[in-house]
Design a protein around this motif. Structure first.
Motif, PDB file in Angstrom:
ATOM      1  N   THR A   1      42.753  23.676  35.097  1.00 39.57           N
ATOM      2  CA  THR A   1      41.321  23.287  35.114  1.00 39.57           C
ATOM      3  C   THR A   1      40.617  23.922  36.484  1.00 39.57           C
ATOM      4  OG1 THR A   1      41.757  21.311  36.469  1.00 39.57           O
ATOM      5  CG2 THR A   1      41.768  21.208  34.236  1.00 39.57           C
ATOM      6  N   ARG A   2      41.309  24.562  37.180  1.00 42.45           N
ATOM      7  CA  ARG A   2      40.616  25.066  38.724  1.00 42.45           C
ATOM      8  C   ARG A   2      39.710  24.094  39.103  1.00 42.45           C
ATOM      9  NH1 ARG A   2      38.911  31.243  36.477  1.00 42.45           N
ATOM     10  NH2 ARG A   2      40.969  31.949  35.965  1.00 42.45           N
ATOM     11  N   SER A   3      40.178  22.940  39.220  1.00 41.16           N
ATOM     12  CA  SER A   3      39.749  21.968  39.999  1.00 41.16           C
ATOM     13  C   SER A   3      40.700  21.419  41.182  1.00 41.16           C
ATOM     14  CB  SER A   3      39.153  20.663  38.855  1.00 41.16           C
ATOM     15  OG  SER A   3      40.457  20.178  38.346  1.00 41.16           O
ATOM     16  N   TYR A   4      39.866  20.309  42.161  1.00 42.22           N
ATOM     17  CA  TYR A   4      40.597  19.951  43.435  1.00 42.22           C
ATOM     18  C   TYR A   4      40.462  18.541  43.179  1.00 42.22           C
ATOM     19  CZ  TYR A   4      42.145  19.851  48.119  1.00 42.22           C
ATOM     20  OH  TYR A   4      42.897  19.679  49.210  1.00 42.22           O
ATOM     21  N   GLY A   5      41.807  17.883  43.771  1.00 43.05           N
ATOM     22  CA  GLY A   5      41.585  16.690  43.835  1.00 43.05           C
ATOM     23  C   GLY A   5      42.230  15.748  42.741  1.00 43.05           C
ATOM     24  N   GLU A   6      42.701  16.518  41.578  1.00 41.11           N
ATOM     25  CA  GLU A   6      43.123  15.779  40.460  1.00 41.11           C
ATOM     26  C   GLU A   6      44.753  15.893  40.127  1.00 41.11           C
ATOM     27  OE1 GLU A   6      40.573  16.833  37.394  1.00 41.11           O
ATOM     28  OE2 GLU A   6      39.552  14.957  37.510  1.00 41.11           O
ATOM     29  N   PRO A   7      45.799  15.566  41.136  1.00 43.39           N
ATOM     30  CA  PRO A   7      46.972  15.902  41.036  1.00 43.39           C
ATOM     31  C   PRO A   7      47.644  15.565  39.930  1.00 43.39           C
ATOM     32  CG  PRO A   7      47.012  14.333  42.704  1.00 43.39           C
ATOM     33  CD  PRO A   7      45.401  14.702  42.330  1.00 43.39           C
ATOM     34  N   HIS A   8      47.262  14.259  39.447  1.00 43.00           N
ATOM     35  CA  HIS A   8      47.936  13.742  38.007  1.00 43.00           C
ATOM     36  C   HIS A   8      47.574  14.605  36.741  1.00 43.00           C
ATOM     37  CE1 HIS A   8      43.760  12.280  38.509  1.00 43.00           C
ATOM     38  NE2 HIS A   8      43.930  12.007  36.972  1.00 43.00           N
ATOM     39  N   LYS A   9      46.655  15.592  36.803  1.00 37.58           N
ATOM     40  CA  LYS A   9      46.644  16.353  35.738  1.00 37.58           C
ATOM     41  C   LYS A   9      47.100  17.726  35.935  1.00 37.58           C
ATOM     42  CE  LYS A   9      42.054  14.327  34.525  1.00 37.58           C
ATOM     43  NZ  LYS A   9      40.266  14.441  34.312  1.00 37.58           N
ATOM     44  N   ARG A  10      47.871  18.107  36.900  1.00 36.15           N
ATOM     45  CA  ARG A  10      48.602  19.399  37.016  1.00 36.15           C
ATOM     46  C   ARG A  10      49.614  19.290  35.572  1.00 36.15           C
ATOM     47  NH1 ARG A  10      49.059  23.166  41.605  1.00 36.15           N
ATOM     48  NH2 ARG A  10      51.184  23.204  40.965  1.00 36.15           N
ATOM     49  N   PRO A  11      49.896  20.745  35.443  1.00 38.14           N
ATOM     50  CA  PRO A  11      50.799  20.755  34.499  1.00 38.14           C
ATOM     51  C   PRO A  11      52.109  20.339  34.275  1.00 38.14           C
ATOM     52  CG  PRO A  11      50.372  22.706  35.279  1.00 38.14           C
ATOM     53  CD  PRO A  11      49.378  22.073  35.775  1.00 38.14           C
ATOM     54  N   GLU A  12      52.611  20.119  35.669  1.00 39.76           N
ATOM     55  CA  GLU A  12      54.039  19.551  36.008  1.00 39.76           C
ATOM     56  C   GLU A  12      54.220  18.015  35.472  1.00 39.76           C
ATOM     57  OE1 GLU A  12      53.392  21.943  39.611  1.00 39.76           O
ATOM     58  OE2 GLU A  12      52.057  21.216  37.858  1.00 39.76           O
ATOM     59  N   VAL A  13      52.880  17.217  35.377  1.00 37.79           N
ATOM     60  CA  VAL A  13      52.733  15.993  35.311  1.00 37.79           C
ATOM     61  C   VAL A  13      52.292  15.750  34.074  1.00 37.79           C
ATOM     62  CG1 VAL A  13      51.908  13.763  36.503  1.00 37.79           C
ATOM     63  CG2 VAL A  13      52.304  15.784  37.883  1.00 37.79           C
ATOM     64  N   GLN A  14      51.814  16.767  33.290  1.00 33.16           N
ATOM     65  CA  GLN A  14      51.412  16.556  31.956  1.00 33.16           C
ATOM     66  C   GLN A  14      52.601  17.055  30.763  1.00 33.16           C
ATOM     67  OE1 GLN A  14      48.360  15.294  30.678  1.00 33.16           O
ATOM     68  NE2 GLN A  14      48.278  14.733  32.721  1.00 33.16           N
ATOM     69  N   ASN A  15      53.489  17.473  31.275  1.00 36.60           N
ATOM     70  CA  ASN A  15      54.625  18.193  30.190  1.00 36.60           C
ATOM     71  C   ASN A  15      55.913  17.653  30.766  1.00 36.60           C
ATOM     72  OD1 ASN A  15      53.048  20.130  28.675  1.00 36.60           O
ATOM     73  ND2 ASN A  15      52.336  20.316  30.624  1.00 36.60           N
TER      74      ASN A  15
END
Length: 801
Positions: free
Chosen positions: A202-216
């Motif tokens: 998403t090219r955003s900062y401050g949302e570690p819970h949305k990283r691909p490692e945490v979504q898959n």
């Protein structure tokens, strides 16, 4: 140190669900399992109880089992009592799916695919006592390197892992805030690295819970140099070819050479890819393929008792640089030995030479063998008595030569794959060890002959083409981690166990699977979820170090009803099959068969005692496990485990190898094939694929009474299709599907027009079997034949206490 003969690939105690105790295998810790011997334990001889239907409500069942929780409608159906003596239509209309874990929609959405990672129980019991009470095995089935349509690949300077247990961050961790996360396996609180605060998607900062490692739940990391003991090796392939008189007669060399020439560009690799060739009969032949030569040079080593490498820099060559020489060699190889009269086979020395040749880099050795090795190290003598093919002797190796060499290979990151093409006994029990302990694969073609057995030739060609072009991972290791309180105690598959939870895999391929048995050491009462993570670290054929991570999340339950509702009958069957193979090797085949039967008896008894206030008579199981006796009977009829039927020793051993390495979907089709009627299909329930309606015929029970002379039936056995045409089948169907005008015009030997398929006319094989056409016997041999399934149920009832 290499494991002793009493360690590798050996089952731990089976006791808690009816298996007698065995010497311990790889124990991470003590497992409190009971010990019971199926061979000596007295059984209650209760008489055959007449079935009486007792009307009941789900509330009664719920009370009897200690209450329901979770998704009521799913659990109600999974727990519906099924009386096997009355209900005959047990199969679902479509292929059985893995049960859905009872998780929240959010967790279910991101959970690992059951095709990659599957547990025998999708609801984990809180305690070992509850697991023992359920009489079901707890274990995992993994297909870690399977071909995937979509795979998130993550390139990051920082791979985020738990500082305590080294678990990779995954969708089931808990973010306490933006800067801290709690591990879902050991519960340690860890800091979130600064780099992880940025989301590259998403090219955003401050949302570690949305990283691909945490979504898959399945991801692949590009590994840094921290994950390398040496620079990544190049793809290296050595082909070791039997060129004795027996091999020339079989005629495989021509077809192998043609296939390799056609697929040279498809071999996984890059500009560094290396190849080499070695042929053998009573001597060993090396081939100098160094760039600049006008033609390949053969170098012969006749001293097979003291093998040496005649040249160290020209036998394994860069494929790109020496491509034309490689093609020249493959073109001339079949003719070079066409007049050979040499009948001896020095396979052992050839493998020793291969080990020395490949040790500097590691890689894959592919061996083609057509007979019993007769010369030098590893030579063998026939142990099979053709007059006693129902015997169960000699299932283990005759020598430890191949196992020791395989362990040496594993230490040098060399995997050895074996193609055995033999019309005679070749002692596969001994030869297969070279692949079993080096993480290799075994392929077997009994009665192979290029002209006399066209079906085997076609299968060989398809297998080799897939083998040459499928992806491959080199110098791999796989570690399985699980929630605190759970422990792994036994592995199944082809590998070398380096430590309690680490498998060494010199090569890894997308067609091989693994299984592990587990126990519950400490109560999980403080946990609502249990998690399992498999991490596969490997070198790709392009020379990149990668880590593929699969994470599975399942609910923890305290009620027996929830354990039964989440039971995965197919995963349980596959794990018990692995355990039975181990039992047959360490004890006896009869013990293994008794243990399988007892698994069904003990489950029936446990379910009956826990729902006793329902006053059910007969044989009752929850709907989730209704096919369990069918699958157990099917296992007992497999070549690997059957008795009383003439079975070639090599064929039995190969069937055992397949049980230990095949993925669940493939294994279940071998054990219990899918049978469909094709001539009366309708559009009802059809799928719309690419603007075309694809009919979905219903599954049929594997019973001859389901096969009619006026129909056409397809049986999918995983590696072969059988299409059976009844004598009175519609001429229109025969014309439209087979292109023949009528039943009488179908050729007798019509075999294969698709992948390993066989058309079988509805005629008896011989006069003696006139009342049992070939296909009907084929169907009944596979599983719950009408004549044997009721007998098996009666036997189970007699064994119940």
């Amino acid at each position: 140190m290499p494991p002793s003969d009493h360690m590798t690939n050996q089952a731990a105690p089976y006791g808690s669900y009816g298996y007698p105790g065995m010497p311990p295998a790889y124990h991470q810790g003590p497992a409190s399992l009971a010990n019971a011997s199926p061979s000596h334990e007295p059984y209650g001889q209760s008489g055959y109880q007449p079935y009486s239907q007792v009307g009941m409500h789900m509330s009664q069942l719920s009370t009897a089992l200690g209450g329901l929780s979770g998704v009521p409608e799913l659990e109600v159906e999974a727990l519906r009592p099924v009386n096997l003596l009355q209900e005959k239509n047990l199969l679902p209309p479509r292929a059985l799916e893995a049960p859905e874990p009872n998780l929240s929609p959010e967790l279910r959405k991101v959970n690992c695919s059951p095709q990659s990672f599957r547990c025998t129980l999708t609801s984990i019991p809180q305690t070992q006592a509850l697991l023992n009470k359920a009489r079901l095995p707890l274990g995992l089935l993994l297909h870690p390197f399977r071909d995937l349509q979509q795979l998130p690949v993550i390139t990051s300077n920082t791979i985020v892992r738990c500082r305590s247990c080294r678990t990779y961050i995954n969708p089931f961790v808990t973010f306490l805030d933006q800067r801290r996360w709690k591990c879902n396996l050991c519960y340690r609180v860890n800091d979130v690295p600064d780099e992880f605060m940025y989301n590259p998607v998403t090219r955003s900062y401050g949302e570690p819970h949305k990283r691909p490692e945490v979504q898959n739940a399945t991801v692949e990391f590009i590994a840094s140099s921290d994950y390398m003991l040496r620079p990544p090796q190049p793809a290296a392939y050595l082909f070791v070819l039997d060129v004795s008189h027996n091999a020339v007669e079989a005629g495989y060399l021509k077809y192998f050479s043609e296939l390799l020439i056609d697929n040279l560009d498809k071999l996984p690799g890059d500009t560094r890819t290396r190849v080499g060739f070695l042929t053998f009969d009573n001597t060993i032949h090396f081939y100098n393929l160094q760039e600049g030569l006008s033609q390949p040079q053969m170098l012969v080593v006749s001293d097979i008792d003291d093998i040496f490498i005649p040249s160290h820099d020209s036998l394994m060559v860069n494929l790109k640089e020496s491509r034309e020489l490689v093609k020249d060699l493959l073109t001339s190889l079949p003719g070079m030995f066409s007049h050979s009269k040499e009948t001896h086979s020095a396979l052992g020395p050839a493998l020793q030479a291969a080990f020395k040749l490949m040790s500097p880099t590691g890689g894959r050795v592919t061996v083609f063998q057509t007979q019993l090795p007769t010369l030098g190290a590893g030579s063998l003598q026939s142990r099979e008595d053709p007059n006693q093919r129902s015997s169960t002797k000699h299932l283990g190796p005759a020598t430890d030569f191949y196992k020791k060499l395989a362990l040496d290979c594993s230490g040098q990151q060399i995997g050895v794959d074996l193609f055995l093409l033999s019309s005679q006994y070749s002692d596969l029990a001994s030869l297969s060890c070279i692949s079993k302990y080096s993480a290799g694969s075994v392929f077997y073609y009994p009665s192979f002959h290029h002209t006399h057995n066209p079906a085997q030739l076609e299968k060989f060609q398809r297998d080799v083409e897939r083998y040459l072009t499928r992806k491959i991972g080199f110098e791999a290791v796989m570690r399985i981690r699980c929630t605190k309180g759970l422990s792994i105690h036994t592995f199944h598959g082809n590998f070398f166990v380096r430590s309690t939870d680490l498998l060494s895999l010199a090569n890894v391929n997308p067609d091989s699977a693994f299984a592990v048995q587990m126990s519950i050491e400490d109560s999980l009462a403080d946990s609502s979820l249990a998690c399992f993570q498999a991490a596969l670290l490997y070198t790709s054929s392009k020379g990149k170090r990668r880590i593929r991570v699969h994470t599975l999340c399942l609910p923890v339950v305290s009620q027996l009803s929830d354990v039964y509702a989440g039971a995965d009958v197919q995963a349980i069957t596959c794990l018990l099959a692995d355990m039975a193979i181990d039992r047959s090797l360490t004890s006896s085949l009869s013990d293994a068969r008794d243990a399988l039967t007892n698994a069904a008896v003990y489950l029936l008894s446990a379910y009956k005692s826990n729902v006793s206030n329902l006053q059910q008579s007969g044989l009752v199981l929850p709907a989730s496990m209704r096919l369990f006796p069918v699958y157990i009977l099917a296992l007992l009829k497999q070549k690997a485990l059957r008795t009383g039927t003439s079975t070639r020793l090599d064929e039995r051993v190969f069937a055992m190898c397949e049980f230990k390495t095949q993925p669940l979907q493939q294994l279940m089709r071998m054990v219990h094939p899918d049978l469909y009627r094709l001539d009366d299909m309708s559009d009802q329930g059809a799928l719309l694929l690419n603007h075309t309606l694809v009919p979905q015929p219903h599954l049929l029970h594997l019973s001859a009474e389901r096969v009619r002379r006026d129909g056409a039936f397809l049986m999918d056995c995983g590696n072969v299709f059988y299409l059976w045409i009844g004598k009175s089948c519609s001429d229109v169907f025969i014309r439209d599907v087979l292109g023949c005008s009528s039943y009488a015009s179908i050729p007798e030997n019509m075999v294969s027009e698709g992948p390993s398929s066989k058309h079988v006319k509805g005629k008896p094989r011989d006069e003696a079997s006139a009342k049992a056409p070939f296909f009907q016997r084929l169907v009944e041999d596979r599983s719950e034949a009408a004549s044997s399934y009721p007998d098996f149920l009666e036997h189970l009832q007699q064994q119940m206490p």
